[in-house]
Design an enzyme around this catalytic site. Structure first.
Site, PDB file in Angstrom:
ATOM      1  N   CYS A 118       0.815  -1.231   0.000  1.00  0.00           N
ATOM      2  CA  CYS A 118       0.000   0.000   0.000  1.00  0.00           C
ATOM      3  C   CYS A 118       0.844   1.274   0.000  1.00  0.00           C
ATOM      4  O   CYS A 118       0.335   2.352  -0.300  1.00  0.00           O
ATOM      5  CB  CYS A 118      -0.929   0.001   1.202  1.00  0.00           C
ATOM      6  SG  CYS A 118      -1.992  -1.452   1.209  1.00  0.00           S
ATOM      7  N   HIS A 258      -3.507   7.078   2.574  1.00  0.00           N
ATOM      8  CA  HIS A 258      -3.860   5.783   1.990  1.00  0.00           C
ATOM      9  C   HIS A 258      -5.244   5.413   2.509  1.00  0.00           C
ATOM     10  O   HIS A 258      -5.558   5.609   3.684  1.00  0.00           O
ATOM     11  CB  HIS A 258      -2.830   4.734   2.393  1.00  0.00           C
ATOM     12  CG  HIS A 258      -3.266   3.332   2.105  1.00  0.00           C
ATOM     13  ND1 HIS A 258      -3.711   2.945   0.869  1.00  0.00           N
ATOM     14  CD2 HIS A 258      -3.351   2.232   2.908  1.00  0.00           C
ATOM     15  CE1 HIS A 258      -4.045   1.657   0.916  1.00  0.00           C
ATOM     16  NE2 HIS A 258      -3.834   1.207   2.145  1.00  0.00           N
ATOM     17  N   ASN A 288     -10.106  -0.340  -0.401  1.00  0.00           N
ATOM     18  CA  ASN A 288      -8.651  -0.253  -0.288  1.00  0.00           C
ATOM     19  C   ASN A 288      -8.031  -0.746  -1.598  1.00  0.00           C
ATOM     20  O   ASN A 288      -8.094  -1.934  -1.900  1.00  0.00           O
ATOM     21  CB  ASN A 288      -8.197  -1.116   0.902  1.00  0.00           C
ATOM     22  CG  ASN A 288      -6.688  -1.112   1.096  1.00  0.00           C
ATOM     23  OD1 ASN A 288      -5.937  -0.633   0.242  1.00  0.00           O
ATOM     24  ND2 ASN A 288      -6.240  -1.647   2.218  1.00  0.00           N
TER      25      ASN A 288
HETATM   26  O1  UT7 Z   1      -3.917  -1.281   3.511  1.00  0.00           O
HETATM   27  C1  UT7 Z   1      -2.832  -1.806   4.173  1.00  0.00           C
HETATM   28  C2  UT7 Z   1      -2.929  -1.897   5.626  1.00  0.00           C
HETATM   29  N1  UT7 Z   1      -4.175  -2.418   6.070  1.00  0.00           N
HETATM   30  C3  UT7 Z   1      -4.805  -1.850   7.048  1.00  0.00           C
HETATM   31  O2  UT7 Z   1      -4.359  -0.842   7.535  1.00  0.00           O
HETATM   32  C4  UT7 Z   1      -6.051  -2.513   7.528  1.00  0.00           C
HETATM   33  C5  UT7 Z   1      -6.058  -2.541   8.993  1.00  0.00           C
HETATM   34  N2  UT7 Z   1      -7.132  -3.283   9.600  1.00  0.00           N
HETATM   35  C6  UT7 Z   1      -8.456  -2.961   9.507  1.00  0.00           C
HETATM   36  O3  UT7 Z   1      -8.852  -2.106   8.755  1.00  0.00           O
HETATM   37  C7  UT7 Z   1      -9.404  -3.661  10.454  1.00  0.00           C
HETATM   38  O4  UT7 Z   1      -8.657  -4.398  11.378  1.00  0.00           O
HETATM   39  C8  UT7 Z   1     -10.422  -4.597   9.749  1.00  0.00           C
HETATM   40  C9  UT7 Z   1     -11.470  -3.752   9.060  1.00  0.00           C
HETATM   41  C10 UT7 Z   1      -9.716  -5.493   8.770  1.00  0.00           C
HETATM   42  C11 UT7 Z   1     -11.134  -5.445  10.801  1.00  0.00           C
HETATM   43  O5  UT7 Z   1     -11.728  -4.617  11.789  1.00  0.00           O
HETATM   44  P1  UT7 Z   1     -11.513  -4.946  13.340  1.00  0.00           P
HETATM   45  O6  UT7 Z   1     -12.307  -3.968  14.087  1.00  0.00           O
HETATM   46  O7  UT7 Z   1     -10.032  -4.959  13.588  1.00  0.00           O
HETATM   47  O8  UT7 Z   1     -12.180  -6.369  13.472  1.00  0.00           O
HETATM   48  P2  UT7 Z   1     -11.520  -7.742  13.960  1.00  0.00           P
HETATM   49  O9  UT7 Z   1     -10.614  -8.280  12.930  1.00  0.00           O
HETATM   50  O10 UT7 Z   1     -10.983  -7.575  15.335  1.00  0.00           O
HETATM   51  O11 UT7 Z   1     -12.818  -8.658  14.027  1.00  0.00           O
HETATM   52  C12 UT7 Z   1     -13.874  -8.394  14.935  1.00  0.00           C
HETATM   53  C13 UT7 Z   1     -14.980  -9.387  14.705  1.00  0.00           C
HETATM   54  C14 UT7 Z   1     -14.523 -10.833  14.670  1.00  0.00           C
HETATM   55  O12 UT7 Z   1     -15.512 -11.617  15.291  1.00  0.00           O
HETATM   56  P3  UT7 Z   1     -15.299 -12.161  16.775  1.00  0.00           P
HETATM   57  O13 UT7 Z   1     -14.046 -12.990  16.731  1.00  0.00           O
HETATM   58  O14 UT7 Z   1     -15.171 -10.962  17.616  1.00  0.00           O
HETATM   59  O15 UT7 Z   1     -16.542 -12.958  16.992  1.00  0.00           O
HETATM   60  C15 UT7 Z   1     -14.481 -11.157  13.188  1.00  0.00           C
HETATM   61  O16 UT7 Z   1     -14.663 -12.532  12.939  1.00  0.00           O
HETATM   62  O17 UT7 Z   1     -15.602  -9.148  13.432  1.00  0.00           O
HETATM   63  C16 UT7 Z   1     -15.650 -10.360  12.692  1.00  0.00           C
HETATM   64  N3  UT7 Z   1     -15.539 -10.036  11.265  1.00  0.00           N
HETATM   65  C17 UT7 Z   1     -16.611  -9.780  10.500  1.00  0.00           C
HETATM   66  N4  UT7 Z   1     -17.939  -9.740  10.776  1.00  0.00           N
HETATM   67  C18 UT7 Z   1     -18.766  -9.420   9.762  1.00  0.00           C
HETATM   68  C19 UT7 Z   1     -14.416  -9.941  10.508  1.00  0.00           C
HETATM   69  N5  UT7 Z   1     -14.749  -9.611   9.246  1.00  0.00           N
HETATM   70  C20 UT7 Z   1     -16.098  -9.507   9.215  1.00  0.00           C
HETATM   71  C21 UT7 Z   1     -17.022  -9.192   8.188  1.00  0.00           C
HETATM   72  N6  UT7 Z   1     -18.326  -9.164   8.512  1.00  0.00           N
HETATM   73  N7  UT7 Z   1     -16.624  -8.901   6.942  1.00  0.00           N
END
Ligand code: UT7
Length: 331
Positions: A118, A258, A288
């Protein structure tokens, strides 16, 4: 310095291209166990553009490059170098930049790709800047382009809701005076390489039926861990860029981050003390797009009249590698 004048790298034109097809959050609800509400609240994304089955990344790059070339009103023969930042090249060999060179007919240009995920567009811009300041090249085409949809695991809800396809391009030239890139800084930390990677297809895990069956040819991301490092790192990155140029956040006309996550963008703006109306955001429409995101956002900001001559703008990126980068520009 040339004849007492400072030589700077100036972005003289921009262009971008988004594929026609749009995939909405509602479309994704039918593919994986997710919801429009979750995606919107956790990321800020509503929809993303997706390349057609026959479009490869060079096809997107060509469209963006043609726009930038035509707006600069230059002959393609005058382009000395083409740099394409991408992690989704047409094929491992040759470089996507060579396909782009062939298509636009830039016969006098050298061409190569850069992989910094990225941060790729800012890495490519930093290389272009170095060539220009060294006096080796005068006019360079820099492109950030991705077809992430082709390497997305459409069964993995953790990643498939995030990415989009697109391309952005700039023509940069060496110009004497005070306008242009004031500073550009790139950084890496390979100790966290596995936070965002695509394990299969390279020399470590060459393609076999096993690597395919184990879904190793898709982009994998530990989103939450990446998120935390991103927020921490970006605050220092943007502050350092301003401090080393004796500027403060109040000098900024526009911040172009970004486009990975609205919460990361807002946190960075808040920590800098920059109002959101001075932040360029197209994440809700584009998702993204990795190396393409800043180049597309910059072009859209220019076209919308949000960047004017002498404005100070700050571009910043964070991504796989891990890599991060900033560019402070007087337009
Ligand atoms: O571009 C290069 C660099 N990339 C970034 O900077 C991205 C950085 N990360 C992010 O943007 C975020 O971490 C995400 C958007 C990818 C995820 O958000 P989060 O608030 O960090 O969620 P998480 O991964 O901690 O997941 C929370 C919950 C989980 O469920 P449990 O384990 O709490 O029951 C996931 O399984 O959300 C669940 N989950 C979803 N639920 C519905 C993960 N993806 C989804 C989804 N729909 N698409």
């Amino acid at each position: 310095m040339i004849d007492g004048q400072r030589l700077r790298t100036k972005i003289v034109s921009t262009g971008s291209y988004l594929p026609e097809r749009i995939l909405t959050n509602q479309d994704l609800e039918r593919i994986v166990d997710t919801s429009d509400q979750w995606i919107l609240e956790r990321t800020g994304i509503r929809e993303r553009h997706i390349a057609s089955d026959t479009q490869s990344v060079s096809d997107l790059a060509i469209e963006a490059a043609r726009t930038a070339i035509s707006r600069a009103a230059i002959s393609v023969d005058s382009i000395d170098l083409i740099i394409v930042a991408t992690i989704t090249g047409d094929m491992p060999v040759p470089a996507t930049a060579c396909f782009l060179q062939r298509s636009i007919g830039a016969h006098n240009a050298a061409a190569f790709d850069i992989n910094a995920a990225c941060s790729g567009f800012l890495y490519a811009l930093s290389v272009a800047n170095a060539y220009i300041l060294a006096g080796l090249y005068r006019r360079i085409l820099v492109v950030g382009a991705e077809t992430l949809s082709k390497f997305t695991d459409w069964e993995d809800r953790n990643t498939c809701v995030l990415f989009g396809d697109g391309a952005g391009a700039v023509i940069v030239e060496g110009v004497e005076g005070d306008n242009g890139i004031l500073s550009i800084d790139i950084y890496s930390d390979g100790t966290m390489a596995e936070l965002l990677h695509m394990p299969g297809g390279g020399s470590k895990h060459p393609p076999t039926s096993d690597t395919i069956n184990n879904r190793m040819h898709y982009i994998k991301m530990k989103g939450n861990e990446t998120f935390k490092v991103a927020v921490r790192t970006l605050e220092k990155l943007v502050t350092d860029a301003l401090t080393k140029n004796d500027l403060t956040a109040s000098d900024l006309a526009l911040l172009i981050p970004h486009q990975a996550n609205m919460r990361i963008i807002s946190a960075t703006a808040a920590r800098l003390g920059v109002d959101m109306d001075k932040v360029m955001v197209n994440l809700h429409r584009c998702g993204n797009t990795s190396a393409a995101s800043i180049a597309i956002a910059l072009d859209e900001a220019v076209v919308a009249g949000r960047v004017k001559p002498d404005d100070i703008i700050l571009l910043e990126a964070f991504g796989g590698g891990l890599t991060w980068a900033s560019a402070l520009i007087r337009w």
